[in-house]
Each structure stands twice: as C-alpha cells, then as structure tokens.
Design a protein around this motif. Structure first.
Motif, mmCIF file in Angstrom:
data_model
loop_
_atom_site.group_PDB
_atom_site.id
_atom_site.type_symbol
_atom_site.label_atom_id
_atom_site.label_comp_id
_atom_site.label_asym_id
_atom_site.label_seq_id
_atom_site.Cartn_x
_atom_site.Cartn_y
_atom_site.Cartn_z
ATOM 1 N N ASP A 57 14.684 25.702 -74.594
ATOM 2 C CA ASP A 57 13.453 26.027 -75.318
ATOM 3 C C ASP A 57 12.374 26.457 -74.336
ATOM 4 O O ASP A 57 12.155 25.822 -73.302
ATOM 5 C CB ASP A 57 12.963 24.822 -76.116
ATOM 6 C CG ASP A 57 13.875 24.476 -77.268
ATOM 7 O OD1 ASP A 57 14.570 25.386 -77.764
ATOM 8 O OD2 ASP A 57 13.893 23.306 -77.673
ATOM 9 N N PHE A 58 11.690 27.535 -74.685
ATOM 10 C CA PHE A 58 10.633 28.097 -73.848
ATOM 11 C C PHE A 58 9.483 28.518 -74.743
ATOM 12 O O PHE A 58 9.698 29.132 -75.783
ATOM 13 C CB PHE A 58 11.167 29.316 -73.082
ATOM 14 C CG PHE A 58 10.118 30.062 -72.308
ATOM 15 C CD1 PHE A 58 9.712 29.624 -71.069
ATOM 16 C CD2 PHE A 58 9.519 31.201 -72.842
ATOM 17 C CE1 PHE A 58 8.733 30.311 -70.352
ATOM 18 C CE2 PHE A 58 8.551 31.889 -72.138
ATOM 19 C CZ PHE A 58 8.157 31.445 -70.886
ATOM 20 N N GLY A 80 5.728 26.027 -71.499
ATOM 21 C CA GLY A 80 6.584 24.856 -71.513
ATOM 22 C C GLY A 80 8.044 25.271 -71.531
ATOM 23 O O GLY A 80 8.405 26.265 -72.155
ATOM 24 N N LEU A 81 8.874 24.510 -70.836
ATOM 25 C CA LEU A 81 10.300 24.779 -70.759
ATOM 26 C C LEU A 81 11.027 23.439 -70.829
ATOM 27 O O LEU A 81 10.729 22.537 -70.043
ATOM 28 C CB LEU A 81 10.639 25.474 -69.437
ATOM 29 C CG LEU A 81 12.107 25.695 -69.109
ATOM 30 C CD1 LEU A 81 12.706 26.753 -70.033
ATOM 31 C CD2 LEU A 81 12.262 26.121 -67.648
ATOM 32 N N THR A 82 11.957 23.317 -71.795
ATOM 33 C CA THR A 82 12.750 22.091 -71.805
ATOM 34 C C THR A 82 13.716 22.129 -70.628
ATOM 35 O O THR A 82 14.160 23.192 -70.208
ATOM 36 C CB THR A 82 13.537 21.911 -73.116
ATOM 37 O OG1 THR A 82 14.372 23.030 -73.320
ATOM 38 C CG2 THR A 82 12.623 21.700 -74.295
ATOM 39 N N LEU A 83 13.993 20.947 -70.103
ATOM 40 C CA LEU A 83 14.838 20.835 -68.918
ATOM 41 C C LEU A 83 16.152 20.153 -69.259
ATOM 42 O O LEU A 83 16.182 19.126 -69.940
ATOM 43 C CB LEU A 83 14.122 20.034 -67.835
ATOM 44 C CG LEU A 83 12.806 20.623 -67.332
ATOM 45 C CD1 LEU A 83 12.103 19.633 -66.416
ATOM 46 C CD2 LEU A 83 13.043 21.945 -66.625
ATOM 47 N N ILE A 133 5.959 17.837 -64.742
ATOM 48 C CA ILE A 133 7.003 17.500 -65.712
ATOM 49 C C ILE A 133 6.547 16.289 -66.506
ATOM 50 O O ILE A 133 6.061 15.303 -65.944
ATOM 51 C CB ILE A 133 8.340 17.199 -65.007
ATOM 52 C CG1 ILE A 133 8.876 18.458 -64.322
ATOM 53 C CG2 ILE A 133 9.370 16.653 -66.003
ATOM 54 C CD1 ILE A 133 10.103 18.224 -63.465
ATOM 55 N N ASP A 174 8.410 13.933 -69.431
ATOM 56 C CA ASP A 174 9.703 13.691 -70.077
ATOM 57 C C ASP A 174 10.701 14.747 -69.605
ATOM 58 O O ASP A 174 10.919 14.872 -68.420
ATOM 59 C CB ASP A 174 9.568 13.659 -71.600
ATOM 60 C CG ASP A 174 8.657 12.530 -72.070
ATOM 61 O OD1 ASP A 174 8.671 11.466 -71.422
ATOM 62 O OD2 ASP A 174 7.922 12.704 -73.055
ATOM 63 N N ASN A 175 11.260 15.511 -70.494
ATOM 64 C CA ASN A 175 12.238 16.528 -70.077
ATOM 65 C C ASN A 175 11.672 17.933 -70.247
ATOM 66 O O ASN A 175 12.395 18.872 -70.509
ATOM 67 C CB ASN A 175 13.535 16.381 -70.886
ATOM 68 C CG ASN A 175 13.360 16.792 -72.342
ATOM 69 O OD1 ASN A 175 12.276 16.661 -72.906
ATOM 70 N ND2 ASN A 175 14.416 17.284 -72.946
ATOM 71 N N ARG A 176 10.336 18.071 -70.030
ATOM 72 C CA ARG A 176 9.701 19.373 -70.167
ATOM 73 C C ARG A 176 8.887 19.725 -68.922
ATOM 74 O O ARG A 176 8.059 18.934 -68.474
ATOM 75 C CB ARG A 176 8.798 19.400 -71.402
ATOM 76 C CG ARG A 176 9.580 19.349 -72.708
ATOM 77 C CD ARG A 176 8.672 19.360 -73.918
ATOM 78 N NE ARG A 176 7.706 18.265 -73.952
ATOM 79 C CZ ARG A 176 7.968 17.033 -74.386
ATOM 80 N NH1 ARG A 176 9.171 16.729 -74.788
ATOM 81 N NH2 ARG A 176 7.030 16.116 -74.406
ATOM 82 N N HIS A 229 5.969 21.932 -67.419
ATOM 83 C CA HIS A 229 4.753 22.600 -67.882
ATOM 84 C C HIS A 229 4.105 23.328 -66.716
ATOM 85 O O HIS A 229 3.975 22.777 -65.624
ATOM 86 C CB HIS A 229 3.753 21.582 -68.442
ATOM 87 C CG HIS A 229 4.259 20.841 -69.626
ATOM 88 N ND1 HIS A 229 4.202 21.339 -70.901
ATOM 89 C CD2 HIS A 229 4.862 19.631 -69.729
ATOM 90 C CE1 HIS A 229 4.730 20.486 -71.741
ATOM 91 N NE2 HIS A 229 5.148 19.432 -71.049
#
Length: 173
Positions: free
Chosen positions: A22-23, A46-49, A80, A82-84, A86
C-alpha cells in the motif's frame, strides 16, 4: 548499491521485500515563505512495510550518516510507525505518531477512488492551478502556465484509476 546493502547487512531480497504494497501520497499545499526561499511542498507519503527490520536498518544508516538531520533541516521527516514508513512535511509528524490523520490530507473523493481501485490519482485542479502562481517567471513555458491558470479552473477533479488482475493491466482516465 551492493556496497550499501552489505554495509547495512541486507541482501537484495531483503531490500526488495521492504515495501508491503500500500502506498499513498497527498500534496496538501505549498509553503511559500517570503524572503526568497524556494516554495516547499507540504505532503504526506505512507508506505506499508513487509520487511520492517530492513527499513529500520536503512533509516538507521540515514541517521548515522547525518542524512536524517539534513532532511529535518529542510522540514522533512522520515520515520516508521508500526509497519508503515512515513515521509512527510515536519508539521504532520506529531499527528501521525498519535495515529491521527494529518489535517484530513486525502480528499473524500480520492479516498473513495482508492478504496474502489488498485491505484488512484485525484487532482484538485484549483490547488494545482494555484501552484502556477509560484512558478518563476520565464522558467516555465508560458503555454503551460496559461493551461494551468485557465483551462483547469472549471474542472471539479481529475481522476486516474487502475485495476490489475492476474495477467492483465487496465487504466482509466
């Protein structure tokens, strides 16, 4: 790149597995300060990792080599939660760290488009045309400036969407 990966203790697979899928990127405005400073975009990305450990190693490397301090001096935050991952204008970091949406950066129409499609782009032409006032005279083709100032002012929104199915790609403008 290979030397950097080795210095970070990462493999190519580690690096390629950092993004989680997700971006989101939202340009919320432009900060044009008096005094000749160049205009700076205000944005949230934002980018999920998928591989948070590898992303933390990369941010640690940026910090150890003073690149985060340089980014902060320019009003940019990289962090970062959580798992995002920024990357954003500094004014948005406190809200993001508290789990709050920073000033509702995503227009409702854009949020709906993103929920209904694999990828979406929402452009508010009024804000986009207003950017033309910040363009240095003579450095941008006059036809582009005229287009931005004139042709977009009666357009409610510009949307681009894309949906991907296994083995196929589709897009709509």
């Amino acid at each position: 790149p290979q030397q950097l990966l080795e210095a970070l203790g990462l493999t190519w697979d580690d690096a390629m597995n950092i993004p989680g899928g997700d971006f989101a990127l939202t340009l919320t405005g432009v900060n044009a300060e008096a005094g000749g400073a160049p205009p700076m975009p205000e944005f949230v990305m934002g980018l999920t990792l998928q591989n948070v450990d590898a992303a933390n190693k990369l941010i640690g490397f940026l910090n150890e080599n003073n690149h985060l301090a340089e980014a902060n001096a320019q009003g940019l935050e990289i962090f970062i939660v959580d798992n995002r991952l920024h990357i954003c204008s500094a004014k948005f970091r406190p809200q993001i760290e508290l789990g709050l949406a920073p000033e509702n950066p995503t227009a409702p129409q854009a949020r709906k488009l993103l929920e209904q499609n694999d990828a979406a782009l929402h452009v508010n032409p009024d804000k986009f045309a207003a950017l033309s006032n910040l363009l240095p005279p003579g450095e941008v083709p006059p036809a582009l400036v005229d287009f931005l100032r004139g042709n977009l002012k009666n357009t409610a929104a510009i949307h681009v969407t894309a949906n991907v199915e296994p083995g196929a790609v589709g897009a709509q403008l």
